[in-house]
Design a protein around this motif. Structure first.
Motif, PDB file in Angstrom:
ATOM      1  N   PHE A  40       0.831  -0.944  -0.101  1.00 45.83           N
ATOM      2  CA  PHE A  40      -0.018  -0.045   0.021  1.00 45.83           C
ATOM      3  C   PHE A  40       0.920   1.259  -0.206  1.00 45.83           C
ATOM      4  N   TYR A  41       0.249   2.130  -0.434  1.00 45.77           N
ATOM      5  CA  TYR A  41       1.162   3.474  -0.583  1.00 45.77           C
ATOM      6  C   TYR A  41       1.734   3.965   0.763  1.00 45.77           C
ATOM      7  N   ALA A  42       0.747   4.091   1.972  1.00 46.79           N
ATOM      8  CA  ALA A  42       1.260   4.701   2.895  1.00 46.79           C
ATOM      9  C   ALA A  42       2.356   3.445   3.696  1.00 46.79           C
ATOM     10  N   LEU A  43       2.290   2.113   3.252  1.00 42.04           N
ATOM     11  CA  LEU A  43       3.216   1.529   3.830  1.00 42.04           C
ATOM     12  C   LEU A  43       4.493   1.566   3.112  1.00 42.04           C
ATOM     13  N   HIS A  44       4.390   1.938   1.843  1.00 44.91           N
ATOM     14  CA  HIS A  44       5.724   2.220   0.961  1.00 44.91           C
ATOM     15  C   HIS A  44       6.187   3.627   1.355  1.00 44.91           C
ATOM     16  N   LEU A  45       5.368   4.468   1.699  1.00 41.94           N
ATOM     17  CA  LEU A  45       6.246   5.820   2.352  1.00 41.94           C
ATOM     18  C   LEU A  45       6.712   5.526   3.575  1.00 41.94           C
ATOM     19  N   LYS A  46       6.203   4.845   4.378  1.00 38.26           N
ATOM     20  CA  LYS A  46       6.831   4.377   5.776  1.00 38.26           C
ATOM     21  C   LYS A  46       8.134   3.833   5.658  1.00 38.26           C
ATOM     22  N   GLU A  47       8.068   2.952   4.645  1.00 39.56           N
ATOM     23  CA  GLU A  47       9.546   1.845   4.363  1.00 39.56           C
ATOM     24  C   GLU A  47      10.530   2.726   3.735  1.00 39.56           C
ATOM     25  N   ARG A  55      14.495   9.791   3.517  1.00 40.91           N
ATOM     26  CA  ARG A  55      13.588  10.793   3.822  1.00 40.91           C
ATOM     27  C   ARG A  55      13.212  11.807   2.701  1.00 40.91           C
ATOM     28  N   SER A  56      14.000  12.391   1.749  1.00 44.50           N
ATOM     29  CA  SER A  56      13.692  12.980   0.853  1.00 44.50           C
ATOM     30  C   SER A  56      12.557  12.466  -0.144  1.00 44.50           C
ATOM     31  N   TYR A  57      12.564  11.273  -0.402  1.00 45.82           N
ATOM     32  CA  TYR A  57      11.747  10.640  -1.333  1.00 45.82           C
ATOM     33  C   TYR A  57      10.300  10.348  -0.434  1.00 45.82           C
ATOM     34  N   ALA A  58      10.563   9.978   0.660  1.00 45.88           N
ATOM     35  CA  ALA A  58       9.080   9.835   1.517  1.00 45.88           C
ATOM     36  C   ALA A  58       8.452  11.175   1.780  1.00 45.88           C
ATOM     37  N   SER A  59       9.343  12.227   1.875  1.00 44.35           N
ATOM     38  CA  SER A  59       8.672  13.382   1.876  1.00 44.35           C
ATOM     39  C   SER A  59       8.141  13.947   0.623  1.00 44.35           C
ATOM     40  N   ALA A  60       8.578  13.474  -0.476  1.00 44.05           N
ATOM     41  CA  ALA A  60       7.825  13.624  -1.857  1.00 44.05           C
ATOM     42  C   ALA A  60       6.521  12.723  -2.061  1.00 44.05           C
ATOM     43  N   LEU A  61       6.656  11.633  -1.426  1.00 40.16           N
ATOM     44  CA  LEU A  61       5.594  10.817  -1.409  1.00 40.16           C
ATOM     45  C   LEU A  61       4.326  11.484  -0.610  1.00 40.16           C
ATOM     46  N   ALA A  62       4.956  11.875   0.433  1.00 37.27           N
ATOM     47  CA  ALA A  62       3.875  12.749   1.574  1.00 37.27           C
ATOM     48  C   ALA A  62       3.217  13.686   0.854  1.00 37.27           C
ATOM     49  N   GLY A  63       4.244  14.630   0.250  1.00 36.67           N
ATOM     50  CA  GLY A  63       3.420  15.720  -0.334  1.00 36.67           C
ATOM     51  C   GLY A  63       2.395  15.331  -1.478  1.00 36.67           C
ATOM     52  N   ARG A  64       2.804  14.136  -2.081  1.00 33.75           N
ATOM     53  CA  ARG A  64       1.713  13.484  -3.202  1.00 33.75           C
ATOM     54  C   ARG A  64       0.511  13.268  -2.574  1.00 33.75           C
ATOM     55  N   LEU A  65       0.749  12.539  -1.537  1.00 33.21           N
ATOM     56  CA  LEU A  65      -0.428  12.045  -0.843  1.00 33.21           C
ATOM     57  C   LEU A  65      -1.218  13.030  -0.325  1.00 33.21           C
ATOM     58  N   LEU A  66      -0.785  14.044   0.390  1.00 33.05           N
ATOM     59  CA  LEU A  66      -1.486  15.390   0.695  1.00 33.05           C
ATOM     60  C   LEU A  66      -2.310  16.057  -0.596  1.00 33.05           C
ATOM     61  N   VAL A  67      -1.731  16.260  -1.435  1.00 35.41           N
ATOM     62  CA  VAL A  67      -2.369  16.523  -2.814  1.00 35.41           C
ATOM     63  C   VAL A  67      -3.338  15.798  -3.142  1.00 35.41           C
ATOM     64  N   ILE A  68      -3.210  14.573  -3.244  1.00 33.71           N
ATOM     65  CA  ILE A  68      -4.393  13.615  -3.604  1.00 33.71           C
ATOM     66  C   ILE A  68      -5.462  13.786  -2.507  1.00 33.71           C
ATOM     67  N   THR A  69      -5.362  13.688  -1.289  1.00 32.22           N
ATOM     68  CA  THR A  69      -6.245  13.795  -0.257  1.00 32.22           C
ATOM     69  C   THR A  69      -7.083  14.995  -0.271  1.00 32.22           C
TER      70      THR A  69
END
Length: 86
Positions: A40-47, A55-69
């Motif tokens: 799942f996307y959130a698990l991928h982000l955590k891993e 951390r930079s890639y995880a931050s980009a993933l979190a930003g994308r998740l924020l925009v989608i939400t």
């Protein structure tokens, strides 16, 4: 003292009618299976952020998740306000 099992909602942790592991929660034991098809996307982000320490890639993933939400939430919020529900 009365048995408190009747106070638990069906499916709650500790409910004797509830199986120990729900198959919908642990599709692949939390690993994503071979080649990560069920990761799942959130698990991928955590891993990425905590396991791989990227951390930079995880931050980009979190930003994308924020925009989608926000993209899914904003129309619902605006529709609720227009209808007078909110």
């Amino acid at each position: 003292m009365a048995d408190a099992d009747h106070l638990l909602p069906p499916g709650a942790a500790g409910d004797p009618r509830c199986p120990a592991v729900h198959p919908g929660v642990h599709l692949s034991g939390g690993t994503g299976g071979p080649v990560d098809p069920t990761l799942f996307y959130a698990l991928h982000l955590k891993e990425q952020g905590f396991t791989n320490l990227d951390r930079s890639y995880a931050s980009a993933l979190a930003g994308r998740l924020l925009v989608i939400t926000a993209a899914f939430t904003a129309p619902q919020l605006l529709a609720g306000q227009a209808l007078g529900v909110l």
